[in-house]
Enzyme design. Structure first.
Site, short mmCIF file in Angstrom:
data_model
loop_
_atom_site.label_atom_id
_atom_site.label_comp_id
_atom_site.label_asym_id
_atom_site.label_seq_id
_atom_site.Cartn_x
_atom_site.Cartn_y
_atom_site.Cartn_z
N HIS A 101 4.58 7.31 2.85
CA HIS A 101 4.67 6.04 2.02
C HIS A 101 3.96 4.72 2.68
O HIS A 101 3.84 3.72 1.96
CB HIS A 101 6.07 5.49 1.45
N ASP A 124 12.03 5.64 -5.61
CA ASP A 124 12.20 6.01 -4.25
C ASP A 124 13.68 6.23 -3.88
O ASP A 124 14.42 5.25 -4.32
CB ASP A 124 11.51 5.10 -3.24
N HIS A 126 14.28 5.70 -0.65
CA HIS A 126 14.66 4.64 0.20
C HIS A 126 14.11 3.41 -0.14
O HIS A 126 13.11 3.50 -1.08
CB HIS A 126 13.89 5.24 1.19
N ASP A 128 12.67 1.24 1.65
CA ASP A 128 11.59 1.31 2.57
C ASP A 128 11.25 -0.35 3.10
O ASP A 128 10.37 -0.97 3.00
CB ASP A 128 10.23 1.86 2.03
N HIS A 141 6.38 4.46 7.84
CA HIS A 141 6.75 4.85 6.26
C HIS A 141 7.99 4.11 5.61
O HIS A 141 8.18 4.25 4.54
CB HIS A 141 6.66 6.33 5.97
N ASP A 230 10.25 11.94 -3.04
CA ASP A 230 11.73 12.10 -2.93
C ASP A 230 12.84 11.00 -3.74
O ASP A 230 13.75 11.34 -3.39
CB ASP A 230 11.99 11.74 -1.23
N GLU A 273 4.48 11.32 -0.47
CA GLU A 273 5.25 12.15 0.09
C GLU A 273 5.54 13.49 -0.31
O GLU A 273 6.43 14.08 0.08
CB GLU A 273 6.64 10.94 0.23
#
Length: 301
Positions: A101, A124, A126, A128, A141, A230, A273
């Protein structure tokens, strides 16, 4: 998506934004799963620019302070920024294939050149939003959304010559369920709109996307979809870089992208990813290709 007649693909086979190998094969896996043929079947003219060359460091990794492979990530991000900006200049829909990512640092830098108020949907597990100070791992990432907000390492923030790339009120995060403490604090400080899995479960995907469309269409002149596989539950997408249980279902993800297609809100996208090493018979790449076609307007009837 009918405002675009052309789709331009650019691959970024990079796994340097983290430690686990394999996501560098994501672009090849998506092409192998019939990506170009599926998009052409929808009536688009497709141009595949191939992959940005990635030079792996001579040692297993390089590090400047806490940031892993910083030099290499900066170089690839600058190349991707130029490539995406060239696609934008052709009035084609940019479709970027990751890679981890961290590639969104370069993709959003290139896209931002065409929009004054770029919006971002971050699909996502996450957010990030880590920085070198808050990251538990030093993996870039986990930092790209913070970098695009103008928070992070100067060399990463200055890719493309514009910083910040995105305003906090122009971001919607969907599907988050693994959030570090530093990220949680940043979300509160910046007032970023987040639909965690709690909201997705409680409200349903239909309402989440309706609200997202209303929220961004009133504030932005273009919206980039940054789709990390993910975000989907590992049952449906096992071959991802950082799997997290309890994610969005395959069908909910189709619904989300079908609704975004109908809204004609999305002006660029990246899918990242995918890790074929961890996959089952290219299942996750097949999922990604099916989702791309939903975003580009494919319907069941």
């Amino acid at each position: 998506m009918n405002k675009f007649q052309k789709v331009s693909i650019i691959g970024v086979p990079m796994d340097l934004g983290q430690k686990r190998r394999g996501v560098d094969m994501g672009p090849s896996a998506m092409r192998y799963a019939g990506l170009i043929e599926e998009i052409e079947a929808l009536g688009f003219e497709v141009k595949d620019y191939g992959d940005i060359p990635i030079n792996r460091p001579a040692t297993s990794e390089t590090q400047e302070g806490p940031l892993r492979n910083l030099d290499e990530v900066v170089k690839v991000s600058e190349e991707l920024c130029k490539g995406v900006a060239a696609i934008e200049a052709e009035h084609s829909f940019p479709l970027i294939l990751g890679g981890d990512h961290s590639i969104s640092i370069g993709s959003i830098a290139g896209i931002r050149k065409s929009y004054n108020n770029l919006g971002v949907i971050w699909y996502d597990a996450h957010p990030d939003l880590n920085t070198e100070e808050t990251s538990p791992s030093g993996n870039i990432h986990g930092m790209p959304l913070a970098v695009n907000l103008g928070i992070g390492h100067e060399r990463l923030m200055n890719i493309g010559g514009i910083t910040p790339k995105v305003k906090p009120e122009h971001i919607v995060i969907i599907g988050a369920r693994s959030i570090d403490e530093g990220e949680r604090q940043l979300i509160r400080e910046q007032g970023i709109k987040v639909y965690t899995m709690h909201e997705v479960d409680r409200m349903g995907m239909t309402r989440v996307i309706e609200e997202t469309i209303d929220y961004l269409s009133a504030r932005t002149d273009g919206v980039h979809l940054s789709f990390d596989l993910d975000g989907i539950d590992p049952v449906d997408a096992p071959g991802v870089g950082t799997p997290v249980l309890g994610g969005i279902s395959y069908r909910e993800s189709h619904l989300a992208l079908e609704m975004l297609a109908e809204s004609e809100l999305i002006t660029s996208a990246e899918f990242v990813e995918i890790n074929p090493i961890l996959d089952n018979k290219n299942q996750t790449a097949n999922v990604a290709v099916a989702l791309v076609t939903s975003l580009l307007g494919k319907k069941l009837l």
